[in-house]
Design a protein around this motif. Sequence first.
Motif, PDB file in Angstrom:
ATOM      1  N   ARG A  34       0.857  -1.180   0.000  1.00  0.00           N
ATOM      2  CA  ARG A  34       0.000   0.000   0.000  1.00  0.00           C
ATOM      3  C   ARG A  34       0.895   1.231   0.000  1.00  0.00           C
ATOM      4  NH1 ARG A  34      -5.155  -0.220   0.639  1.00  0.00           N
ATOM      5  NH2 ARG A  34      -5.191   1.828   1.615  1.00  0.00           N
ATOM      6  N   LYS A  35       0.481   2.243  -0.766  1.00  0.00           N
ATOM      7  CA  LYS A  35       1.202   3.520  -0.796  1.00  0.00           C
ATOM      8  C   LYS A  35       0.601   4.435   0.260  1.00  0.00           C
ATOM      9  CE  LYS A  35       0.302   4.004  -5.303  1.00  0.00           C
ATOM     10  NZ  LYS A  35       0.227   4.613  -6.619  1.00  0.00           N
ATOM     11  N   GLN A  36       1.462   5.207   0.906  1.00  0.00           N
ATOM     12  CA  GLN A  36       1.043   6.210   1.885  1.00  0.00           C
ATOM     13  C   GLN A  36      -0.010   5.620   2.830  1.00  0.00           C
ATOM     14  OE1 GLN A  36       2.853   8.755   2.139  1.00  0.00           O
ATOM     15  NE2 GLN A  36       3.884   8.654   0.167  1.00  0.00           N
ATOM     16  N   PRO A  41      -0.213   6.990  14.403  1.00  0.00           N
ATOM     17  CA  PRO A  41      -0.230   8.421  14.100  1.00  0.00           C
ATOM     18  C   PRO A  41       0.591   8.799  12.858  1.00  0.00           C
ATOM     19  CG  PRO A  41       1.326   7.993  15.864  1.00  0.00           C
ATOM     20  CD  PRO A  41       0.662   6.672  15.538  1.00  0.00           C
ATOM     21  N   TYR A  42       1.159   7.811  12.180  1.00  0.00           N
ATOM     22  CA  TYR A  42       2.056   8.082  11.060  1.00  0.00           C
ATOM     23  C   TYR A  42       1.468   7.620   9.733  1.00  0.00           C
ATOM     24  CZ  TYR A  42       5.288   8.605  14.934  1.00  0.00           C
ATOM     25  OH  TYR A  42       5.888   9.011  16.093  1.00  0.00           O
ATOM     26  N   VAL A  43       1.983   8.213   8.647  1.00  0.00           N
ATOM     27  CA  VAL A  43       1.685   7.750   7.293  1.00  0.00           C
ATOM     28  C   VAL A  43       3.022   7.309   6.718  1.00  0.00           C
ATOM     29  CG1 VAL A  43       0.838   8.382   5.003  1.00  0.00           C
ATOM     30  CG2 VAL A  43      -0.255   9.346   7.038  1.00  0.00           C
ATOM     31  N   VAL A  44       3.116   6.023   6.376  1.00  0.00           N
ATOM     32  CA  VAL A  44       4.374   5.476   5.859  1.00  0.00           C
ATOM     33  C   VAL A  44       4.324   5.481   4.341  1.00  0.00           C
ATOM     34  CG1 VAL A  44       4.722   4.093   7.928  1.00  0.00           C
ATOM     35  CG2 VAL A  44       3.620   3.061   5.934  1.00  0.00           C
ATOM     36  N   ASP A  45       5.493   5.559   3.701  1.00  0.00           N
ATOM     37  CA  ASP A  45       5.551   5.631   2.244  1.00  0.00           C
ATOM     38  C   ASP A  45       4.982   4.372   1.597  1.00  0.00           C
ATOM     39  OD1 ASP A  45       6.649   8.190   2.262  1.00  0.00           O
ATOM     40  OD2 ASP A  45       8.701   7.445   2.202  1.00  0.00           O
ATOM     41  N   PHE A  46       5.472   3.203   2.016  1.00  0.00           N
ATOM     42  CA  PHE A  46       5.009   1.925   1.446  1.00  0.00           C
ATOM     43  C   PHE A  46       4.934   0.902   2.568  1.00  0.00           C
ATOM     44  CE2 PHE A  46       7.295   4.195  -1.826  1.00  0.00           C
ATOM     45  CZ  PHE A  46       6.399   4.164  -2.884  1.00  0.00           C
ATOM     46  N   ALA A  47       3.875   0.108   2.576  1.00  0.00           N
ATOM     47  CA  ALA A  47       3.725  -0.923   3.596  1.00  0.00           C
ATOM     48  C   ALA A  47       3.230  -2.212   2.976  1.00  0.00           C
ATOM     49  CB  ALA A  47       2.745  -0.463   4.671  1.00  0.00           C
ATOM     50  N   LYS A  52       4.730  -7.410   7.248  1.00  0.00           N
ATOM     51  CA  LYS A  52       5.117  -6.474   8.306  1.00  0.00           C
ATOM     52  C   LYS A  52       6.390  -5.709   7.916  1.00  0.00           C
ATOM     53  CE  LYS A  52       3.003  -6.615  11.979  1.00  0.00           C
ATOM     54  NZ  LYS A  52       1.872  -5.813  12.408  1.00  0.00           N
ATOM     55  N   LEU A  53       6.406  -5.213   6.674  1.00  0.00           N
ATOM     56  CA  LEU A  53       7.558  -4.473   6.156  1.00  0.00           C
ATOM     57  C   LEU A  53       7.119  -3.082   5.727  1.00  0.00           C
ATOM     58  CD1 LEU A  53      10.601  -4.608   5.290  1.00  0.00           C
ATOM     59  CD2 LEU A  53       9.738  -5.157   3.005  1.00  0.00           C
ATOM     60  N   ILE A  54       7.877  -2.093   6.156  1.00  0.00           N
ATOM     61  CA  ILE A  54       7.647  -0.701   5.760  1.00  0.00           C
ATOM     62  C   ILE A  54       8.877  -0.229   5.010  1.00  0.00           C
ATOM     63  CG2 ILE A  54       7.465   1.671   6.629  1.00  0.00           C
ATOM     64  CD1 ILE A  54       5.802   0.456   8.944  1.00  0.00           C
ATOM     65  N   ILE A  55       8.646   0.503   3.913  1.00  0.00           N
ATOM     66  CA  ILE A  55       9.736   1.070   3.129  1.00  0.00           C
ATOM     67  C   ILE A  55       9.540   2.578   3.100  1.00  0.00           C
ATOM     68  CG2 ILE A  55      10.897   1.129   0.895  1.00  0.00           C
ATOM     69  CD1 ILE A  55       9.515  -1.650   0.385  1.00  0.00           C
ATOM     70  N   GLU A  56      10.573   3.288   3.512  1.00  0.00           N
ATOM     71  CA  GLU A  56      10.551   4.743   3.511  1.00  0.00           C
ATOM     72  C   GLU A  56      11.620   5.250   2.557  1.00  0.00           C
ATOM     73  OE1 GLU A  56       8.704   7.127   5.566  1.00  0.00           O
ATOM     74  OE2 GLU A  56       7.420   5.368   5.685  1.00  0.00           O
ATOM     75  N   VAL A  57      11.283   6.279   1.788  1.00  0.00           N
ATOM     76  CA  VAL A  57      12.269   6.949   0.944  1.00  0.00           C
ATOM     77  C   VAL A  57      12.457   8.358   1.505  1.00  0.00           C
ATOM     78  CG1 VAL A  57      12.001   5.585  -1.139  1.00  0.00           C
ATOM     79  CG2 VAL A  57      10.488   7.489  -0.781  1.00  0.00           C
ATOM     80  N   ASP A  58      13.703   8.705   1.776  1.00  0.00           N
ATOM     81  CA  ASP A  58      14.018   9.925   2.509  1.00  0.00           C
ATOM     82  C   ASP A  58      14.777  10.927   1.670  1.00  0.00           C
ATOM     83  OD1 ASP A  58      14.830   8.089   5.550  1.00  0.00           O
ATOM     84  OD2 ASP A  58      12.886   8.691   4.738  1.00  0.00           O
ATOM     85  N   GLY A  59      14.368  12.172   1.795  1.00  0.00           N
ATOM     86  CA  GLY A  59      15.075  13.283   1.173  1.00  0.00           C
ATOM     87  C   GLY A  59      16.019  13.929   2.172  1.00  0.00           C
TER      88      GLY A  59
END
Length: 158
Positions: A34-36, A41-47, A52-59
Amino acid sequence: MPTHAQRLRKSPTRTEIRLWRLLHPLRTGGYHFRKQAPIGPYVVDFACHHAKLIIEVDGDTHGTDAGIRHDAKRDAFLRSEGYKVLRFWNTEVMRNSGGVFYLICDGLGAREFIDSSVGTPSPSLLTRGRVSHRASGKIETTPPPTLLLAGDIGGRDE
């Protein structure tokens, strides 16, 4: 009125679009991402909730002291919910997509998706410290070196 997550889904960054395309073989191979996605309380980039894996892309802002503190608090919450968190700099997704894909497959335990033509990720990508599921949980503040693995070219994203 759209939620914060819905607004984020409607305006993805170039890096998020690139990562979504990178996830395609996994999505068609049985992993549902799932995107966003809102989690607590958080919105993760990809889940991928099942794995049970979250992927975040950071600037760049994630490399500041405040960004590092916020990410550490956020990652601690997500881990307490049973998730493994993978963080990648925008430049890694854009310039080293093969290495990023390799680490995502490894995080999923989906080694069968790794094509031999991708090769293995750069050792510096594996040891940078931004992959927060590592035992030490150490988060480095320095941006990664330019990493080229699969011949990708990319640009800077926010």
